[in-house]
Scaffold this motif. Structure first.
Motif, PDB file in Angstrom:
ATOM      1  N   ASP A  79       0.829  -1.205   0.000  1.00  0.00           N
ATOM      2  CA  ASP A  79       0.000   0.000   0.000  1.00  0.00           C
ATOM      3  C   ASP A  79       0.865   1.258   0.000  1.00  0.00           C
ATOM      4  O   ASP A  79       0.587   2.229  -0.698  1.00  0.00           O
ATOM      5  CB  ASP A  79      -1.031   0.000   1.134  1.00  0.00           C
ATOM      6  CG  ASP A  79      -0.440  -0.126   2.528  1.00  0.00           C
ATOM      7  OD1 ASP A  79       0.734  -0.537   2.656  1.00  0.00           O
ATOM      8  OD2 ASP A  79      -1.158   0.171   3.498  1.00  0.00           O
TER       9      ASP A  79
ATOM     10  N   THR B 168      -4.727   5.288   1.574  1.00  0.00           N
ATOM     11  CA  THR B 168      -6.018   4.743   2.015  1.00  0.00           C
ATOM     12  C   THR B 168      -6.788   4.149   0.844  1.00  0.00           C
ATOM     13  O   THR B 168      -7.446   3.125   0.991  1.00  0.00           O
ATOM     14  CB  THR B 168      -6.877   5.818   2.715  1.00  0.00           C
ATOM     15  OG1 THR B 168      -7.009   6.938   1.862  1.00  0.00           O
ATOM     16  CG2 THR B 168      -6.256   6.238   4.029  1.00  0.00           C
TER      17      THR B 168
ATOM     18  N   LYS C  82      -5.188   0.835   0.059  1.00  0.00           N
ATOM     19  CA  LYS C  82      -5.608  -0.177   1.030  1.00  0.00           C
ATOM     20  C   LYS C  82      -7.009  -0.687   0.710  1.00  0.00           C
ATOM     21  O   LYS C  82      -7.258  -1.897   0.732  1.00  0.00           O
ATOM     22  CB  LYS C  82      -5.560   0.393   2.446  1.00  0.00           C
ATOM     23  CG  LYS C  82      -5.922  -0.625   3.511  1.00  0.00           C
ATOM     24  CD  LYS C  82      -5.975  -0.005   4.884  1.00  0.00           C
ATOM     25  CE  LYS C  82      -6.365  -0.980   5.950  1.00  0.00           C
ATOM     26  NZ  LYS C  82      -7.508  -1.813   5.689  1.00  0.00           N
ATOM     27  N   GLU C  83      -7.926   0.207   0.386  1.00  0.00           N
ATOM     28  CA  GLU C  83      -9.294  -0.198   0.056  1.00  0.00           C
ATOM     29  C   GLU C  83      -9.315  -1.113  -1.163  1.00  0.00           C
ATOM     30  O   GLU C  83     -10.024  -2.118  -1.187  1.00  0.00           O
ATOM     31  CB  GLU C  83     -10.167   1.027  -0.194  1.00  0.00           C
ATOM     32  CG  GLU C  83     -10.469   1.824   1.058  1.00  0.00           C
ATOM     33  CD  GLU C  83     -11.138   3.158   0.767  1.00  0.00           C
ATOM     34  OE1 GLU C  83     -11.510   3.418  -0.399  1.00  0.00           O
ATOM     35  OE2 GLU C  83     -11.290   3.954   1.715  1.00  0.00           O
TER      36      GLU C  83
END
Length: 90
Positions: free
Chosen positions: A4, A17, A20-21
């Motif tokens: 990530d 973020t 990561k999603e």
């Protein structure tokens, strides 16, 4: 380096973020195996990224904690870059 973080540093994904999603969805791979946000990447690894209808395969050349915009091209090599059409069965 965590995948990530690598995706953010290389600017393949704009924010960690978001990386990561996307990794949590199980659609990215490292060396043919489904990647999780905590998986480590190292030089020589092959990453497969599926972003909507855009498929990108890259080889990790170098990992760095941070990078300048002009240095991003030295961190990975694009092996394959394609748009997946609706009637493709890939």
């Amino acid at each position: 380096m965590r995948i990530d973080k690598y995706l953010k540093v290389t600017r393949l994904i704009k924010r960690r973020t978001v990386a990561k999603e996307l990794l949590d969805r199980g659609i990215f791979k490292i060396n043919g195996k489904v990647a999780k946000p905590s998986n480590e990447v190292k030089e020589g690894d092959i990453l497969y990224l599926l972003l909507g209808r855009h498929a990108l395969t890259v080889r990790v050349i170098k990992t760095m904690r941070t990078s300048k915009k002009e240095d991003v091209g030295t961190l990975y090599e694009t092996l394959k870059d394609e748009v997946i059409l609706e009637n493709d069965n890939n």
